[in-house]
Enzyme design. Sequence first.
Site, PDB file in Angstrom:
ATOM      1  N   HIS A 105     -26.083 -23.153  45.699  1.00 32.62           N
ATOM      2  CA  HIS A 105     -25.175 -22.526  46.656  1.00 32.62           C
ATOM      3  C   HIS A 105     -24.101 -21.709  45.942  1.00 32.62           C
ATOM      4  O   HIS A 105     -23.716 -20.627  46.405  1.00 32.62           O
ATOM      5  CB  HIS A 105     -24.504 -23.599  47.517  1.00 32.62           C
ATOM      6  CG  HIS A 105     -25.425 -24.361  48.403  1.00 32.62           C
ATOM      7  ND1 HIS A 105     -25.819 -25.653  48.131  1.00 32.62           N
ATOM      8  CD2 HIS A 105     -26.050 -24.022  49.556  1.00 32.62           C
ATOM      9  CE1 HIS A 105     -26.625 -26.078  49.087  1.00 32.62           C
ATOM     10  NE2 HIS A 105     -26.800 -25.112  49.958  1.00 32.62           N
ATOM     11  N   GLY A 115     -30.932 -18.047  50.097  1.00 29.85           N
ATOM     12  CA  GLY A 115     -31.756 -18.337  48.937  1.00 29.85           C
ATOM     13  C   GLY A 115     -33.236 -18.140  49.223  1.00 29.85           C
ATOM     14  O   GLY A 115     -33.703 -18.338  50.352  1.00 29.85           O
ATOM     15  N   GLN A 116     -33.990 -17.781  48.192  1.00 31.45           N
ATOM     16  CA  GLN A 116     -35.422 -17.592  48.333  1.00 31.45           C
ATOM     17  C   GLN A 116     -36.207 -18.906  48.340  1.00 31.45           C
ATOM     18  O   GLN A 116     -37.397 -18.893  48.652  1.00 31.45           O
ATOM     19  CB  GLN A 116     -35.953 -16.697  47.207  1.00 31.45           C
ATOM     20  CG  GLN A 116     -35.509 -15.257  47.314  1.00 31.45           C
ATOM     21  CD  GLN A 116     -36.116 -14.372  46.251  1.00 31.45           C
ATOM     22  OE1 GLN A 116     -37.080 -14.751  45.587  1.00 31.45           O
ATOM     23  NE2 GLN A 116     -35.549 -13.192  46.046  1.00 31.45           N
ATOM     24  N   ARG A 171     -31.560 -32.105  49.228  1.00 34.64           N
ATOM     25  CA  ARG A 171     -32.400 -33.286  49.442  1.00 34.64           C
ATOM     26  C   ARG A 171     -32.830 -33.942  48.128  1.00 34.64           C
ATOM     27  O   ARG A 171     -33.372 -35.052  48.161  1.00 34.64           O
ATOM     28  CB  ARG A 171     -33.628 -32.914  50.275  1.00 34.64           C
ATOM     29  CG  ARG A 171     -33.302 -32.623  51.742  1.00 34.64           C
ATOM     30  CD  ARG A 171     -34.553 -32.355  52.556  1.00 34.64           C
ATOM     31  NE  ARG A 171     -34.277 -32.363  53.990  1.00 34.64           N
ATOM     32  CZ  ARG A 171     -33.981 -31.284  54.709  1.00 34.64           C
ATOM     33  NH1 ARG A 171     -33.921 -30.108  54.106  1.00 34.64           N
ATOM     34  NH2 ARG A 171     -33.747 -31.379  56.009  1.00 34.64           N
TER      35      ARG A 171
END
Length: 317
Positions: free
Chosen positions: A41, A154-155, A194
């Site tokens: 991030h 984000g990709q 996660r």
Amino acid sequence: MTTVPLLARTREELSSALSEARSQGRTVAFVPTMGALHEGHASLVRIARERATDGVVVVSVFVNPLQFGEGEDLDRYPRTLPEDLELCAREGVDVVFAPGVEDVYPGGEPEVTVAPGELATVLEGRTRPGHFAGVLTVVAKLFGLVRPDVAVFGQKDYQQLALIRRMALDLNMAVEIVGAETCREDDGLAMSSRNRYLDEEQRREAASLNLTLRAAQEGATYGVDVALDAARAIQRGTNGVDLDYLEITDPDLKPLPDPVPEGTEGRILIAAWLGQTRLIDNLPIVFGTPPEARTPAPPDREADPQNPTTPDRDGDS
């Protein structure tokens, strides 16, 4: 030196925080997140700052219930706002918008949502029906509240990025969508909120996802079939990884042409369960000469998956 960002909890506080920038015509760059922020991030925030050098960078922190299906991890999704604010301060974020559910959905669950179309029925959409309707609806609402000039995603969530770009195009949203390369751990695992769910053994096994994608990239020199065989060879050597899907598409997530011309670009995408945690990843892929037209024959990809010939990690930052 860090600057403490302004924390806006309500629509009114957000509007007040951005009123001066809007009146002065300054660029507003936006990074939507669900919180539990990490270095991935942070890299998005840095791109946003580059696009709004003299403007305002806004980060939203909102766990969107609309994109979680029955039995998914809405209740246990990490909520770490104090730590998120520290990262935002370190990265020079101007405004953090952390609304409650009632601020984003003031009338309760919305009756009008964004229909994501056919692209939302494959890959993630096949496994998580309704997920992308929830994603696009909340992104559209956040765009309406923040009114950004540019938004950075984000990709890692490649299908999400593709759908948001399509929504912005089809609905004439006046916002530039920027896709940022995936940030990775030292062993190649894509950074994700996660990842913190994984125990020590699962974390070791999770590194196989990136190795799988890398093997496919290398095998693509010899065509689609060899690329998939190389990827599957890595997965066969893993324990505790329950593969959901492993697919190669064109860059727009549509089927590749048959035959695939040399130099064709594509995308390889993977999703897998490690215990109760589901992880996704993807990489670009370029196809070489088909194997039947090439000599010598392609190398044997049934090598030990713990000692692959692919690089340890990519150059994502």
